[in-house]
Design an enzyme around this catalytic site. Structure first.
Site: not given
Length: 289
Positions: A148-149
């Site tokens: 994820d980011l």
């Protein structure tokens, strides 16, 4: 790339309705080893596109839905289209090339990059960094799973859509190892209970090998190894233990380790190492055409 350190084990399809069988008791089972008479030969186009390294099956299906795939002059309207090969198939007006040999790269993903090809909001993706990180002549690559980011660390990339799918399947049970920096109170005993898995808000997470690596007051470093790789699994489990995660780094995927690979850099996995890994999975890589 050296394998991550091993720790002792502390543990203890088709959804469509089927017609009722009319076979008499004791009668021999029908031979299913050969295609049914009249059944189409070949594979679904989405599968062929993934095998050719154009995109994953899911991404290929999206391309078809967007009208980006043609067979000759005709739009392909369904990913279930059966073809023997990709001759005459174009994506975005460009002919699909024959599959190249399977290749695998390791990338040290920094925080702040999306694991996606594009972002409607214009945020930077891994491909922004890969433009400068990959060697000249590298094939089009697809990420194996996602980070994820705000998660950093080891991200594998391959040009083989079927290989990508195999590495992502929970049934393959390939270990993924993470280091998490968190804030709060937890005991090693609580972490060891995760070896039996845990259910959070109706979602069942399987075996997790978790160890306290370092503690300074309420500041913790925890190492965790999972084999399912469900969405945000590590973060959700640590939050379930009332821990606040401030940093999450993937340091291993199967036999491949992050080691000293610099942030934002990529390196190709040695072909012999890749073939040994594939042999351990019981599969073989694509050969050059």
């Amino acid at each position: 790339m050296s394998p991550p350190p091993q720790r002792p084990d502390r543990s203890r399809n088709d959804a469509r309705p089927r017609s009722r069988s009319t076979r008499r008791p004791g009668a021999p089972k029908p031979d299913t080893s050969t295609p049914r008479e009249g059944a189409p030969e070949g594979d679904r186009i989405a599968k062929l596109l993934a095998r050719a390294g154009v995109a994953s099956r899911r991404e290929s299906e999206r391309m078809i839905a967007e009208g980006r795939v043609k067979l000759g002059e005709e739009l392909v309207t369904t990913p279930a289209t059966i073809l023997k090969d990709l001759r005459g198939v174009t994506v975005d007006g460009k002919p699909v090339r024959a599959p190249e040999a399977t290749r695998l790269f390791a990338f040290h993903k920094p925080q702040g990059l999306l694991t996606a090809e594009r972002d409607p909001a214009g945020r930077p993706t891994i491909y922004t960094a890969l433009k400068n990180a990959l060697p000249a002549g590298a094939p089009r690559l697809m990420p194996v799973g996602r980070l994820d980011l705000n998660t950093e660390g080891l991200l594998l990339l391959t040009n083989d859509g079927e290989f990508k799918r195999q590495l992502e399947l929970p049934a393959t049970k390939i270990p993924r190892t993470y280091r998490a920096r968190a804030f709060g109170n937890v005991t090693q005993g609580q972490l060891e209970e995760l070896i039996e898995g845990v259910e959070i808000d109706g979602m069942r997470y399987g075996r997790i090998d978790a160890n306290m690596e370092r503690r300074t007051g309420r500041n913790l470093w925890i190492e965790m190894t999972i084999t399912e790789g469900k969405n945000r699994e590590i973060r959700r489990v640590l939050e379930y233990l009332d821990l606040q995660v401030s940093r999450l780094i993937r340091i291993g995927y199967g036999p491949f380790a992050l080691d000293e690979l610099p942030r934002g850099a990529a390196v190709e996995i040695n072909a012999k190492q890749l073939e040994r890994f594939r042999a351990s999975l019981g599969t073989k890589g694509r050969k050059p055409s």
